[in-house]
Design a protein around this motif. Structure first.
Motif, PDB file in Angstrom:
ATOM      1  N   LEU A  32       7.882  16.630  86.553  1.00 26.01           N
ATOM      2  CA  LEU A  32       6.396  16.563  86.769  1.00 26.01           C
ATOM      3  C   LEU A  32       5.741  16.822  85.217  1.00 26.01           C
ATOM      4  CD1 LEU A  32       3.753  16.981  88.000  1.00 26.01           C
ATOM      5  CD2 LEU A  32       4.034  19.359  88.433  1.00 26.01           C
ATOM      6  N   LEU A  33       6.456  17.523  84.498  1.00 24.70           N
ATOM      7  CA  LEU A  33       5.982  17.752  82.895  1.00 24.70           C
ATOM      8  C   LEU A  33       6.226  16.514  82.242  1.00 24.70           C
ATOM      9  CD1 LEU A  33       7.027  21.612  82.228  1.00 24.70           C
ATOM     10  CD2 LEU A  33       4.710  20.553  82.451  1.00 24.70           C
ATOM     11  N   LEU A  34       7.259  15.794  82.485  1.00 22.70           N
ATOM     12  CA  LEU A  34       7.492  14.375  81.672  1.00 22.70           C
ATOM     13  C   LEU A  34       6.565  13.503  82.173  1.00 22.70           C
ATOM     14  CD1 LEU A  34       9.253  13.165  79.649  1.00 22.70           C
ATOM     15  CD2 LEU A  34      10.874  12.625  81.247  1.00 22.70           C
ATOM     16  N   ALA A  35       6.217  13.554  83.589  1.00 18.14           N
ATOM     17  CA  ALA A  35       5.310  12.338  83.729  1.00 18.14           C
ATOM     18  C   ALA A  35       3.991  12.465  83.298  1.00 18.14           C
ATOM     19  CB  ALA A  35       5.540  12.347  85.435  1.00 18.14           C
ATOM     20  N   LEU A  36       3.604  13.984  83.343  1.00 17.39           N
ATOM     21  CA  LEU A  36       2.267  14.047  82.635  1.00 17.39           C
ATOM     22  C   LEU A  36       2.399  13.671  81.356  1.00 17.39           C
ATOM     23  CD1 LEU A  36       1.386  17.431  84.426  1.00 17.39           C
ATOM     24  CD2 LEU A  36       0.251  15.179  84.983  1.00 17.39           C
ATOM     25  N   HIS A  37       3.253  13.977  80.630  1.00 15.39           N
ATOM     26  CA  HIS A  37       3.488  13.804  79.080  1.00 15.39           C
ATOM     27  C   HIS A  37       3.410  12.154  78.708  1.00 15.39           C
ATOM     28  CE1 HIS A  37       4.507  15.220  74.936  1.00 15.39           C
ATOM     29  NE2 HIS A  37       5.196  13.829  74.997  1.00 15.39           N
ATOM     30  N   ILE A  38       3.972  11.389  79.778  1.00 18.05           N
ATOM     31  CA  ILE A  38       3.627  10.033  79.546  1.00 18.05           C
ATOM     32  C   ILE A  38       2.473   9.537  79.685  1.00 18.05           C
ATOM     33  CG2 ILE A  38       4.804   7.960  80.626  1.00 18.05           C
ATOM     34  CD1 ILE A  38       6.800   9.147  78.927  1.00 18.05           C
ATOM     35  N   ILE A  39       1.904   9.846  80.840  1.00 18.01           N
ATOM     36  CA  ILE A  39       0.620   9.656  81.031  1.00 18.01           C
ATOM     37  C   ILE A  39      -0.455   9.974  79.996  1.00 18.01           C
ATOM     38  CG2 ILE A  39      -1.417  10.276  82.666  1.00 18.01           C
ATOM     39  CD1 ILE A  39       0.482  10.501  84.754  1.00 18.01           C
ATOM     40  N   TRP A  60      -3.470  -5.114  78.973  1.00 18.68           N
ATOM     41  CA  TRP A  60      -4.350  -4.104  79.981  1.00 18.68           C
ATOM     42  C   TRP A  60      -3.747  -4.096  81.327  1.00 18.68           C
ATOM     43  CZ3 TRP A  60      -7.508  -0.483  79.414  1.00 18.68           C
ATOM     44  CH2 TRP A  60      -8.242  -0.045  80.817  1.00 18.68           C
ATOM     45  N   GLU A  61      -3.326  -5.218  81.747  1.00 23.44           N
ATOM     46  CA  GLU A  61      -2.779  -5.313  83.251  1.00 23.44           C
ATOM     47  C   GLU A  61      -1.387  -4.238  83.236  1.00 23.44           C
ATOM     48  OE1 GLU A  61      -1.228  -8.352  86.797  1.00 23.44           O
ATOM     49  OE2 GLU A  61      -2.066  -8.921  84.668  1.00 23.44           O
ATOM     50  N   THR A  62      -0.444  -4.239  82.264  1.00 20.58           N
ATOM     51  CA  THR A  62       0.656  -3.703  82.299  1.00 20.58           C
ATOM     52  C   THR A  62       0.155  -2.350  82.264  1.00 20.58           C
ATOM     53  OG1 THR A  62       1.672  -5.470  80.901  1.00 20.58           O
ATOM     54  CG2 THR A  62       2.864  -3.482  80.940  1.00 20.58           C
ATOM     55  N   VAL A  63      -0.399  -1.840  81.331  1.00 17.64           N
ATOM     56  CA  VAL A  63      -0.872  -0.426  81.203  1.00 17.64           C
ATOM     57  C   VAL A  63      -1.265   0.171  82.408  1.00 17.64           C
ATOM     58  CG1 VAL A  63      -2.524   1.164  80.073  1.00 17.64           C
ATOM     59  CG2 VAL A  63      -1.188  -0.433  78.582  1.00 17.64           C
ATOM     60  N   SER A  64      -2.244  -0.582  83.278  1.00 15.90           N
ATOM     61  CA  SER A  64      -2.832  -0.361  84.530  1.00 15.90           C
ATOM     62  C   SER A  64      -1.661  -0.145  85.686  1.00 15.90           C
ATOM     63  CB  SER A  64      -3.974  -1.082  84.922  1.00 15.90           C
ATOM     64  OG  SER A  64      -4.813  -1.439  83.927  1.00 15.90           O
ATOM     65  N   ILE A  65      -0.851  -0.912  85.594  1.00 20.04           N
ATOM     66  CA  ILE A  65       0.183  -0.773  86.571  1.00 20.04           C
ATOM     67  C   ILE A  65       1.124   0.342  86.369  1.00 20.04           C
ATOM     68  CG2 ILE A  65       2.238  -1.916  87.229  1.00 20.04           C
ATOM     69  CD1 ILE A  65       1.022  -4.664  86.845  1.00 20.04           C
ATOM     70  N   GLU A  66       1.320   0.568  84.965  1.00 17.02           N
ATOM     71  CA  GLU A  66       2.097   1.693  84.613  1.00 17.02           C
ATOM     72  C   GLU A  66       1.456   3.048  84.935  1.00 17.02           C
ATOM     73  OE1 GLU A  66       5.039   2.097  83.455  1.00 17.02           O
ATOM     74  OE2 GLU A  66       5.414  -0.118  83.414  1.00 17.02           O
ATOM     75  N   LYS A  67       0.209   2.968  84.682  1.00 13.66           N
ATOM     76  CA  LYS A  67      -0.543   4.345  85.134  1.00 13.66           C
ATOM     77  C   LYS A  67      -0.548   4.608  86.517  1.00 13.66           C
ATOM     78  CE  LYS A  67      -4.442   5.259  83.311  1.00 13.66           C
ATOM     79  NZ  LYS A  67      -6.026   5.222  83.231  1.00 13.66           N
ATOM     80  N   GLU A  68      -0.727   3.430  87.555  1.00 11.07           N
ATOM     81  CA  GLU A  68      -0.567   3.595  89.083  1.00 11.07           C
ATOM     82  C   GLU A  68       0.797   4.225  89.354  1.00 11.07           C
ATOM     83  OE1 GLU A  68      -1.030   1.135  92.915  1.00 11.07           O
ATOM     84  OE2 GLU A  68      -1.757   0.112  91.004  1.00 11.07           O
ATOM     85  N   ARG A  69       1.744   3.711  88.769  1.00 10.61           N
ATOM     86  CA  ARG A  69       3.096   4.233  89.055  1.00 10.61           C
ATOM     87  C   ARG A  69       3.620   5.819  88.497  1.00 10.61           C
ATOM     88  NH1 ARG A  69       7.138   0.550  86.278  1.00 10.61           N
ATOM     89  NH2 ARG A  69       8.787   1.914  87.276  1.00 10.61           N
ATOM     90  N   TRP A  70       2.903   5.764  87.421  1.00  8.21           N
ATOM     91  CA  TRP A  70       3.109   7.412  86.986  1.00  8.21           C
ATOM     92  C   TRP A  70       2.195   8.372  87.663  1.00  8.21           C
ATOM     93  CZ3 TRP A  70       6.863   8.833  84.028  1.00  8.21           C
ATOM     94  CH2 TRP A  70       7.701   8.032  83.292  1.00  8.21           C
ATOM     95  N   PHE A  71       1.060   7.949  88.080  1.00 11.52           N
ATOM     96  CA  PHE A  71       0.153   8.703  88.820  1.00 11.52           C
ATOM     97  C   PHE A  71       1.045   9.185  90.209  1.00 11.52           C
ATOM     98  CE2 PHE A  71      -3.529   7.590  86.110  1.00 11.52           C
ATOM     99  CZ  PHE A  71      -3.900   9.099  85.767  1.00 11.52           C
ATOM    100  N   THR A  72       1.473   8.026  90.849  1.00 10.29           N
ATOM    101  CA  THR A  72       1.997   8.222  91.954  1.00 10.29           C
ATOM    102  C   THR A  72       3.267   9.375  91.868  1.00 10.29           C
ATOM    103  OG1 THR A  72       1.372   5.941  92.921  1.00 10.29           O
ATOM    104  CG2 THR A  72       3.298   7.343  93.816  1.00 10.29           C
ATOM    105  N   LEU A  73       4.117   8.810  90.848  1.00  7.17           N
ATOM    106  CA  LEU A  73       5.175   9.683  90.458  1.00  7.17           C
ATOM    107  C   LEU A  73       4.591  11.429  90.318  1.00  7.17           C
ATOM    108  CD1 LEU A  73       8.123  10.366  89.906  1.00  7.17           C
ATOM    109  CD2 LEU A  73       7.507   9.713  87.309  1.00  7.17           C
TER     110      LEU A  73
END
Length: 565
Positions: A32-39, A60-73
């Motif tokens: 959880l801490l690492l995921a928050l750090h990456i976001i 921009w599309e790549t970053v948005s997709i990454e954010k969605e995955r990381w928020f789910t994580l």
């Protein structure tokens, strides 16, 4: 896994590699801490992007997709962190308890063939994705069973107070996050399944009562039926079937086995009630299943704990897809267990179950619950023998129940409650066997008076519907007691008293001394003329005048004379 990673270090690694490490991490708090750090890091990258990159859409599309995955994580890791805090395993691995699997080639799921899956993986986001969100249900259920926390202690609808335990706070937060996965009814089902899977190792009878208590809190008829069936096949069937022959000769059984029979009886009684009730419900099982599936899909999408792909079914989902039980078969097993429970509680050995249930049940009792073909009914002659055997067992049971009372002292409240409970069991058994409730109640009243428990006897007599059914037996009992009292007198006194009796009454009294059955092991009662007179007055207003009126009248006059002299 190291939690603190510098921005430079993050920049040197691919996002996918870091994401995989978080998904497979078995320490959810670190993930959880690492995921928050990456976001936070990706947010900084977005702020530094030039306007041309943003306007052209490059990156921009790549970053948005990454954010969605990381928020789910983050959401997934947060949920697992709450789970770790609940079971106090923030420093240890959370292991997955037993899940369930059904035969893969079966068209419909048969609860008789459901087996546990031995999962050696620790809980992580990857584990939950692999097996389904019910991994969390299983972990919580196992923790509740291990700590013997009953359902009444974690009602999520109750408001938490300032003095609430930490585990209750974390559990309620988890339930709020996972309103389907940790739905109270699903959790209870997994608790019962956990007991079914783990009881064999410990043989702890308290687990049986724990499962039975959880069964009582289920609301869905389908879930009650499924869990009761699982309990029968997983906890009781083999023991019960193996003990049938032992009951014919053995008089001593372990307390654990007695507890097993008692809990099995109550479980099948619950199952019988459910099957009887649901047979007249307006909605069909198919309609109920369809409404359940729609709700299930909606709730899983809301939780976003796992992807929408098909996961391994939970034990609750298997129950929802299983066929209904056979009411006749369940009732047969309940009758057999009721007989066994009474016999074990009052040492009524030897006992032949099939002689009481009927020889046609020999190939059915102690085996299947879902379906069976019971043999043809007994022929007329054998049916009479069967009914006589059934009445003998019930009479013996009622006699043993009453004999535990101390007739020289008032019955205590505790014993009175126990007495009523077991008598109701005998009455219920009489009804199921076809002997009749009225017959059992009358036998109970007669034996109470025979044991000298007059106050309770009169109380039960007045509550009878048709009192005339027992008047004849009570009148015979009065005659037996009169002969008993006269036999303790001197010969001259006895002869003097007999002179006041008509020849017909004297002949009737002598007949009662021969035919009246009084259990030999009843406590010795101090018979008195006054007690006999009281009993005669009790039954006089409920007798049939043409049948008993003249006898009661003459006996009353005779006993009054004896009392006065």
């Amino acid at each position: 896994m190291k939690v603190l990673i510098s921005l430079q270090a993050v920049g040197l690694l691919q996002f996918d590699d870091i994401f995989k490490q978080c998904v497979t991490a078995v320490l959810p708090g670190h993930a959880l801490l690492l995921a928050l750090h990456i976001i936070r890091y990706t947010a900084g990258v977005e702020a530094c992007d030039d306007k041309s990159a943003l306007s052209s859409g490059d990156g921009w599309e790549t970053v948005s997709i990454e954010k969605e995955r990381w928020f789910t994580l983050v959401n997934q890791s947060y949920t697992l962190t709450l789970l770790a805090l609940l079971i106090n395993s923030d420093s240890d691995l959370i292991t997955v308890p037993l899940l369930a699997k059904a035969h893969p080639k079966a068209e419909t799921i048969q609860l008789t063939s459901v087996e546990p899956i031995v999962v050696k993986d620790a809980v992580s986001v990857a584990t939950v994705e692999c097996y389904g969100s019910h991994v969390i249900t299983s972990v919580v259920a196992h923790w509740l069973v291990t700590n013997h926390i009953p359902p009444e202690d974690y009602d999520a609808s109750q408001l938490l107070t300032e003095t609430a335990s930490n585990w209750l706070i974390y559990l309620q937060k988890l339930c709020n996050e996972l309103q389907f996965t940790l739905n109270r009814q699903r959790l209870l089902v997994h608790i019962i399944w956990d007991v079914v899977c783990t009881y064999g190792e410990s043989q702890d009878s308290s687990l049986l009562h724990f499962a039975l208590n959880s069964l009582g809190y289920l609301e869905s008829s389908t879930m009650i039926e499924g869990c009761a069936t699982l309990m029968w096949y997983g906890l009781f069937r083999d023991k019960i079937h193996a003990s049938i022959d032992q009951l014919r000769k053995q008089s001593t059984f372990t307390s654990n086995f007695k507890e097993c029979v008692s809990v099995a009886r109550i479980t099948l009684h619950t199952l019988t009630q459910v099957l009887t009730r649901t047979s007249s419900e307006s909605l069909t099982t198919k309609e109920l299943d369809q409404s359940y599936d729609i709700w299930r899909v909606h709730q899983l999408e809301t939780e976003k704990l796992v992807s929408t792909r098909q996961n391994i079914l939970s034990i609750a989902d298997m129950i929802q897809s299983s066929p209904r039980g056979n009411i006749e078969c369940v009732q047969l097993h309940y009758m057999g267990l009721l007989i066994m429970d009474i016999a074990l509680s009052f040492d009524l050995f030897p006992i032949r179950i099939y002689n009481i249930l009927g020889s046609q049940t020999k190939d059915s009792f102690g085996k299947e619950l879902l379906h069976f073909d019971i043999g043809p009914l007994e022929k007329e002659g054998k049916r009479n023998i069967l009914e006589r055997t059934q009445k003998q067992f019930i009479t013996k049971a009622v006699t043993e129940i009453i004999s535990q009372a101390n007739v020289r002292e008032p019955i205590t409240t505790g014993y009175s409650q126990s007495l009523s409970t077991w008598i109701r069991c005998c009455v219920h058994l009489s009804s199921l066997l076809g002997v009749g409730e009225g017959w059992c109640w009358c036998k109970y009243v007669y034996l109470l008076y025979a044991a000298g428990i007059y106050d309770r006897g009169e109380q039960e007599f007045m509550s009878l519907g048709d009192k005339s059914l027992v008047v004849g037996e009570l009148l015979s009992l009065c005659g037996w007691k009169i002969i008993k009292l006269m036999s303790e007198m001197e010969a001259s006194q006895t002869a003097n008293l007999m002179a006041h009796l008509s020849p017909n009454i004297l002949q009737w009294l002598r007949k009662q001394a021969r035919i009246t059955e009084i259990p030999q092991h009843f406590p010795v009662e101090q018979y008195t003329w006054q007690k006999v007179l009281t009993l005669l007055h009790t039954i006089s207003s409920h007798c049939t005048p043409d049948l008993h009126g003249e006898i009661i009248s003459q006996l009353t006059n005779f006993v009054q004379y004896c009392t006065s002299t």
